[in-house]
Design a protein around this motif. Structure first.
Motif, PDB file in Angstrom:
ATOM      1  N   GLU A  28      18.729 -11.907  -4.878  1.00  0.00           N
ATOM      2  CA  GLU A  28      18.575 -11.599  -3.456  1.00  0.00           C
ATOM      3  C   GLU A  28      17.089 -11.696  -3.094  1.00  0.00           C
ATOM      4  N   TYR A  29      16.575 -12.911  -3.080  1.00  0.00           N
ATOM      5  CA  TYR A  29      15.144 -13.166  -2.963  1.00  0.00           C
ATOM      6  C   TYR A  29      14.524 -12.644  -1.669  1.00  0.00           C
ATOM      7  N   LEU A  30      15.195 -12.782  -0.563  1.00  0.00           N
ATOM      8  CA  LEU A  30      14.611 -12.396   0.720  1.00  0.00           C
ATOM      9  C   LEU A  30      14.434 -10.890   0.874  1.00  0.00           C
ATOM     10  N   LYS A  31      15.181 -10.119   0.131  1.00  0.00           N
ATOM     11  CA  LYS A  31      15.078  -8.659   0.212  1.00  0.00           C
ATOM     12  C   LYS A  31      13.957  -8.098  -0.663  1.00  0.00           C
ATOM     13  N   MET A  32      13.509  -8.840  -1.639  1.00  0.00           N
ATOM     14  CA  MET A  32      12.549  -8.333  -2.621  1.00  0.00           C
ATOM     15  C   MET A  32      11.180  -7.953  -2.056  1.00  0.00           C
ATOM     16  N   PRO A  33      10.572  -8.736  -1.149  1.00  0.00           N
ATOM     17  CA  PRO A  33       9.229  -8.368  -0.679  1.00  0.00           C
ATOM     18  C   PRO A  33       9.166  -7.009   0.031  1.00  0.00           C
ATOM     19  N   ALA A  34      10.140  -6.711   0.865  1.00  0.00           N
ATOM     20  CA  ALA A  34      10.133  -5.421   1.576  1.00  0.00           C
ATOM     21  C   ALA A  34      10.259  -4.255   0.601  1.00  0.00           C
ATOM     22  N   VAL A  35      11.114  -4.410  -0.383  1.00  0.00           N
ATOM     23  CA  VAL A  35      11.284  -3.356  -1.390  1.00  0.00           C
ATOM     24  C   VAL A  35       9.997  -3.187  -2.195  1.00  0.00           C
ATOM     25  N   SER A  36       9.342  -4.283  -2.530  1.00  0.00           N
ATOM     26  CA  SER A  36       8.088  -4.220  -3.283  1.00  0.00           C
ATOM     27  C   SER A  36       6.993  -3.507  -2.489  1.00  0.00           C
ATOM     28  N   MET A  37       6.942  -3.732  -1.182  1.00  0.00           N
ATOM     29  CA  MET A  37       5.947  -3.041  -0.342  1.00  0.00           C
ATOM     30  C   MET A  37       6.218  -1.540  -0.310  1.00  0.00           C
ATOM     31  N   GLY A  38       7.473  -1.169  -0.190  1.00  0.00           N
ATOM     32  CA  GLY A  38       7.818   0.252  -0.226  1.00  0.00           C
ATOM     33  C   GLY A  38       7.430   0.888  -1.548  1.00  0.00           C
ATOM     34  N   MET A  39       7.625   0.157  -2.636  1.00  0.00           N
ATOM     35  CA  MET A  39       7.239   0.648  -3.956  1.00  0.00           C
ATOM     36  C   MET A  39       5.730   0.851  -4.046  1.00  0.00           C
ATOM     37  N   ALA A  40       4.971  -0.080  -3.484  1.00  0.00           N
ATOM     38  CA  ALA A  40       3.511   0.010  -3.537  1.00  0.00           C
ATOM     39  C   ALA A  40       3.017   1.258  -2.803  1.00  0.00           C
ATOM     40  N   PHE A  41       3.577   1.545  -1.637  1.00  0.00           N
ATOM     41  CA  PHE A  41       3.180   2.742  -0.901  1.00  0.00           C
ATOM     42  C   PHE A  41       3.492   4.007  -1.692  1.00  0.00           C
ATOM     43  N   CYS A  42       4.657   4.049  -2.326  1.00  0.00           N
ATOM     44  CA  CYS A  42       5.025   5.214  -3.131  1.00  0.00           C
ATOM     45  C   CYS A  42       4.094   5.379  -4.332  1.00  0.00           C
ATOM     46  N   GLU A  43       3.723   4.269  -4.981  1.00  0.00           N
ATOM     47  CA  GLU A  43       2.813   4.337  -6.136  1.00  0.00           C
ATOM     48  C   GLU A  43       1.471   4.945  -5.740  1.00  0.00           C
ATOM     49  N   ILE A  44       0.934   4.519  -4.609  1.00  0.00           N
ATOM     50  CA  ILE A  44      -0.351   5.048  -4.145  1.00  0.00           C
ATOM     51  C   ILE A  44      -0.228   6.539  -3.855  1.00  0.00           C
ATOM     52  N   PHE A  45       0.866   6.938  -3.219  1.00  0.00           N
ATOM     53  CA  PHE A  45       1.072   8.351  -2.898  1.00  0.00           C
ATOM     54  C   PHE A  45       1.180   9.191  -4.169  1.00  0.00           C
ATOM     55  N   ILE A  46       1.887   8.681  -5.171  1.00  0.00           N
ATOM     56  CA  ILE A  46       2.018   9.408  -6.431  1.00  0.00           C
ATOM     57  C   ILE A  46       0.659   9.534  -7.125  1.00  0.00           C
ATOM     58  N   MET A  47      -0.116   8.457  -7.144  1.00  0.00           N
ATOM     59  CA  MET A  47      -1.454   8.510  -7.757  1.00  0.00           C
ATOM     60  C   MET A  47      -2.348   9.522  -7.045  1.00  0.00           C
ATOM     61  N   ALA A  48      -2.257   9.585  -5.732  1.00  0.00           N
ATOM     62  CA  ALA A  48      -3.042  10.581  -4.981  1.00  0.00           C
ATOM     63  C   ALA A  48      -2.638  11.996  -5.386  1.00  0.00           C
ATOM     64  N   ASN A  49      -1.351  12.210  -5.632  1.00  0.00           N
ATOM     65  CA  ASN A  49      -0.886  13.514  -6.094  1.00  0.00           C
ATOM     66  C   ASN A  49      -1.437  13.845  -7.474  1.00  0.00           C
ATOM     67  N   VAL A  50      -1.509  12.858  -8.347  1.00  0.00           N
ATOM     68  CA  VAL A  50      -2.052  13.070  -9.693  1.00  0.00           C
ATOM     69  C   VAL A  50      -3.522  13.467  -9.603  1.00  0.00           C
ATOM     70  N   VAL A  51      -4.280  12.749  -8.803  1.00  0.00           N
ATOM     71  CA  VAL A  51      -5.703  13.068  -8.649  1.00  0.00           C
ATOM     72  C   VAL A  51      -5.870  14.472  -8.082  1.00  0.00           C
ATOM     73  N   HIS A  52      -5.051  14.815  -7.111  1.00  0.00           N
ATOM     74  CA  HIS A  52      -5.136  16.136  -6.476  1.00  0.00           C
ATOM     75  C   HIS A  52      -4.788  17.265  -7.460  1.00  0.00           C
ATOM     76  N   SER A  53      -3.878  17.007  -8.384  1.00  0.00           N
ATOM     77  CA  SER A  53      -3.419  18.040  -9.323  1.00  0.00           C
ATOM     78  C   SER A  53      -4.205  18.061 -10.626  1.00  0.00           C
ATOM     79  N   ALA A  54      -5.203  17.206 -10.765  1.00  0.00           N
ATOM     80  CA  ALA A  54      -5.914  17.069 -12.036  1.00  0.00           C
ATOM     81  C   ALA A  54      -6.874  18.213 -12.323  1.00  0.00           C
ATOM     82  N   ASP A  55      -6.945  19.206 -11.466  1.00  0.00           N
ATOM     83  CA  ASP A  55      -7.892  20.294 -11.692  1.00  0.00           C
ATOM     84  C   ASP A  55      -7.403  21.306 -12.719  1.00  0.00           C
TER      85      ASP A  55
END
Length: 87
Positions: A28-55
């Motif tokens: 399902e090639y046409l659906k893949m880019p939108a899903v990948s963008m959503g994944m990228a936003f979630c990855e950044i949000f999770i990394m921000a949580n890790v940095v915030h909790s690293a204390d």
């Protein structure tokens, strides 16, 4: 940022990852880019949580638990939703 937001971000990220893997299986090639963008936003949000909790080590432990639970439930949900959508 809280443990609940990390749980939700991980849930969404892994659900999207499960859907993406199913899209690859079913070519399902046409659906893949939108899903990948959503994944990228979630990855950044999770990394921000890790940095915030690293204390503190305890904060990182609770964060790992929240992310792990979100990931497990997200994987099940993403796979189920994709399978249901293909019926």
């Amino acid at each position: 940022m809280s443990y609940l937001s990390a749980f939700v971000a991980s849930f969404i990220y892994i659900a999207l990852k499960a859907v993406q893997q199913r899209q690859v299986q079913h070519e399902e090639y046409l659906k893949m880019p939108a899903v990948s963008m959503g994944m990228a936003f979630c990855e950044i949000f999770i990394m921000a949580n890790v940095v915030h909790s690293a204390d503190s080590v305890l904060g990182l432990i609770w964060l790992a638990i929240a992310i792990g639970l979100g990931a497990g439930l997200g994987s099940i949900t993403g796979t189920w939703l994709h399978a249901r959508g293909r019926r």
